[in-house]
Write an enzyme that holds these catalytic residues in place. Sequence first.
Site, PDB file in Angstrom:
ATOM      1  N   SER A 252       0.835  -1.205   0.000  1.00  9.82           N
ATOM      2  CA  SER A 252       0.000   0.000   0.000  1.00  9.82           C
ATOM      3  C   SER A 252       0.872   1.258   0.000  1.00  9.82           C
ATOM      4  O   SER A 252       2.086   1.182   0.161  1.00  9.82           O
ATOM      5  CB  SER A 252      -0.923  -0.004   1.214  1.00  9.82           C
ATOM      6  OG  SER A 252      -0.162   0.042   2.403  1.00  9.82           O
ATOM      7  N   SER A 254       1.440   3.625   2.074  1.00 11.20           N
ATOM      8  CA  SER A 254       2.254   3.949   3.247  1.00 11.20           C
ATOM      9  C   SER A 254       3.586   3.190   3.262  1.00 11.20           C
ATOM     10  O   SER A 254       4.536   3.607   3.907  1.00 11.20           O
ATOM     11  CB  SER A 254       1.464   3.636   4.517  1.00 11.20           C
ATOM     12  OG  SER A 254       0.989   2.298   4.466  1.00 11.20           O
ATOM     13  N   THR A 328      -5.188  -0.118   1.658  1.00 13.95           N
ATOM     14  CA  THR A 328      -4.662  -1.253   2.414  1.00 13.95           C
ATOM     15  C   THR A 328      -5.799  -2.233   2.668  1.00 13.95           C
ATOM     16  O   THR A 328      -6.578  -2.078   3.599  1.00 13.95           O
ATOM     17  CB  THR A 328      -4.044  -0.783   3.750  1.00 13.95           C
ATOM     18  OG1 THR A 328      -3.123   0.275   3.487  1.00 13.95           O
ATOM     19  CG2 THR A 328      -3.316  -1.914   4.448  1.00 13.95           C
ATOM     20  N   HIS A 499      49.724 -36.657   7.632  1.00 12.72           N
ATOM     21  CA  HIS A 499      51.112 -36.191   7.769  1.00 12.72           C
ATOM     22  C   HIS A 499      51.276 -35.066   8.793  1.00 12.72           C
ATOM     23  O   HIS A 499      52.382 -34.650   9.102  1.00 12.72           O
ATOM     24  CB  HIS A 499      51.680 -35.764   6.399  1.00 12.72           C
ATOM     25  CG  HIS A 499      51.334 -34.362   5.995  1.00 12.72           C
ATOM     26  ND1 HIS A 499      50.299 -34.063   5.139  1.00 12.72           N
ATOM     27  CD2 HIS A 499      51.883 -33.173   6.342  1.00 12.72           C
ATOM     28  CE1 HIS A 499      50.238 -32.744   4.966  1.00 12.72           C
ATOM     29  NE2 HIS A 499      51.180 -32.190   5.692  1.00 12.72           N
ATOM     30  N   ASP A 552      46.784 -39.762   2.642  1.00 13.86           N
ATOM     31  CA  ASP A 552      47.172 -38.800   3.676  1.00 13.86           C
ATOM     32  C   ASP A 552      45.921 -38.300   4.412  1.00 13.86           C
ATOM     33  O   ASP A 552      45.544 -37.140   4.314  1.00 13.86           O
ATOM     34  CB  ASP A 552      47.930 -37.640   3.003  1.00 13.86           C
ATOM     35  CG  ASP A 552      48.592 -36.717   4.015  1.00 13.86           C
ATOM     36  OD1 ASP A 552      48.551 -37.031   5.219  1.00 13.86           O
ATOM     37  OD2 ASP A 552      49.147 -35.687   3.577  1.00 13.86           O
ATOM     38  N   SER A 677      47.867 -27.372   5.423  1.00 11.19           N
ATOM     39  CA  SER A 677      47.824 -28.831   5.417  1.00 11.19           C
ATOM     40  C   SER A 677      46.664 -29.353   6.253  1.00 11.19           C
ATOM     41  O   SER A 677      46.426 -28.871   7.358  1.00 11.19           O
ATOM     42  CB  SER A 677      49.120 -29.408   5.987  1.00 11.19           C
ATOM     43  OG  SER A 677      50.064 -29.527   4.972  1.00 11.19           O
TER      44      SER A 677
END
Length: 741
Positions: A252, A254, A328, A499, A552, A677
């Site tokens: 609306s 507003s 509204t 590792h 690993d 790592s």
Amino acid sequence: MMLLLLLVSLAMSIAAPIEECNRDTVAIVGGTYKVSEDGEKVEYSCPKGKYPFPSATRECETNGKWTNEKQKAICKAIECPKPVMFEGGEYEPHKPKYFVGDELYFECWGGFKMFGLEKRTCQENGKWSGETTICDDGEGHCPSPGIPIGASKVGTIYRVGSNVSYDCQNGLKMFGSKTRECKENKRWSGSESSCRNSYTYDSPKEVAEVFGSSLSETIESSDPDRVEDKSVRRLQVRTGGLMNIFIIIDASKSVGEKNFKTAKNIAETFIEKVSSFDFTPRYSVLTYASKIKRIVTLSESEINTQAEKVIEAIQKFKYSVHGDKQGTNTRAALQEVYNQLSLDNLRNEKFLEHSNIIILMTDGKHNMGGDPSVEVKKIREFLDIKKDKREDKLDIYVFGLGDDISQDELNDIASKKDREKHVFQMENVDALKKAFDEIIDETSAFEMCGLSRDHSKKETKDDNEKYPWIVKLLITRPTEVENCKGSIVTKNFILTAAHCFHLDDQPHFVTVELGPSDSAKVTRKVQNIHRHPKYDPNGKKEKNIKKSFEYDLALIELSQKIDFSPTVRPICLPCTSGTSWALKQRDMAPSCKKHENFLLSGDLVKALFITEEGRNALVQMNVQIKQGKWRQGCLKDAEKVEDFKDVVDIKDVVTDNFLCTGGVDPEVDPQTCKGDSGGPLIIQHNKRYIQVGVISWGTVNSCKGYTRNQVPAASRDFHAGIIPGMEWIKEIIQDELIYLN
Ligand code: MG
């Protein structure tokens, strides 16, 4: 140019009110104000602990007067409601007024037990901290419903069928249920009432918490096969189509174009977040002013379950579509929900099994179309919801924005459920946006993997919100300290590189640092280090490989489980059900092979890793995994490494179990540095992150501390592949993940 200027000023003078309001009369005592560019609106702000009186805004009316012009604007001290009655105990101090920072102390009489806080503090938004303090003697069938501060209560019998009713002290507005009844199940009907001043707003944090938990409750309970164990539940969730979510946006006059845009943005955020969970509702999105406009409806089945398409439709919708029909008409919006449900009922035989969520965002009260709550009654009847029966099939959340709302009207529309809250009043649309940005992140009920806050948004300052699965490992040996990275894969396990550890490292050497990169770091001790059984640095000596990195991989078992939060979450691993959800591969036969094909197909695969740049600053590095014809270059560069110069076949070093990134072709990839790592190599899919490798070794190390030098052409990084390690991960982590074949 002249002509254009003339046109603009002409257009402006048409839009302005007939008489201009006097800007000199709007100043506020003790605060600041802002007049809008068109001179039609004033917005006041006051320092903390104060509020603008008589109102937070004024509008220029057509007679050239500001609203409430006769009353001088002033910043007044915020007050919290004053206790009117208290049962089963005492409180102190008794004062005529309570201001921000004031405290109330409660005590229960002998034989009464206290629920809620002993001490409550008056907060900056004019609310008392915590929940209503209640002293209960346990004599009633229902527990004492308590008396919210600022309210009086009629009714002291708490047997099944008894009623209590509440009233607010003069000047305060009521939210929640005026009357509540003690039900068979020993709970009160409706929701707790609260009495508040017109300047009291819900803070974004409160809304995020309360709406978030209510919503997650709703979503979870919509699953018919719900099993308490969440890891099991995930496989069984087939919620698609079982929930309808209606989003209604006030457009609306507003509201204005700017706020409407923000409201649209809130809807998009909401849909996007919901879509990143293991859950697919149907959406209906509409806006209303004098009339309603449909963005997506319940009958558009080709769009309404696809988050991206719904979001696209919302983005395309323009505020101006409502034209000059700027009233509204809240009732029309709810009537449209009713109409869409009626239509759906004709097509859908499982109609009554669906749960429905309605989210209404509005800045005000209706000014046409009549009482909107009439439509709520119709919807309830249509869904066969009677008092206490099938209440779980409908949740209406109402977000009132600004100070021009009608509490009564919004309260009438919103659902009222015990220990839940469905109506919120927020200062403005920006506060609501903030709440929605937080909402689902705060909901720990969802233990989804590979999720993070949208880091395209700058306001996400904490790196651990962007990369919540990254952890730092400190390995403190008698003679040295070493650093590695790792990734959270479950509440009890961290994945990293083998590792990182010496063979004789003890679990107590290792500390895991989790979460926010500020002073309050959370750490975990380690119970066990599991290395991949095939990891053997010396195992290929006969092939002249001085150090082998094959397999690993290591899993660190924590001695105390992790509590997940927005800054501490798990990453997704391929070949687990979590990744199927993340990739939205929700077919009936998800498999490890399908994940591999999806994630690692093509010669160049976009991936990323996370590194530290400066102390505690996490940075994302984008790289490409080289496969197919590009992998040859990786092998060539590995051959140049001093340690491997006597190796006959480099493929004995770089087996197919490694993923390769780096090099300068076709683009320059950043290289990993020593402290990286054990960290994850990640593939991002939409908003989800899936780990495909563990950072293992590189051909060249040209990093110095946090400085990354220019990458040498022969710089390649190799990552231990997760998929080849899956069988082993499965053996170590048995219960916390669901594996695919
Ligand atoms: Mg309006």
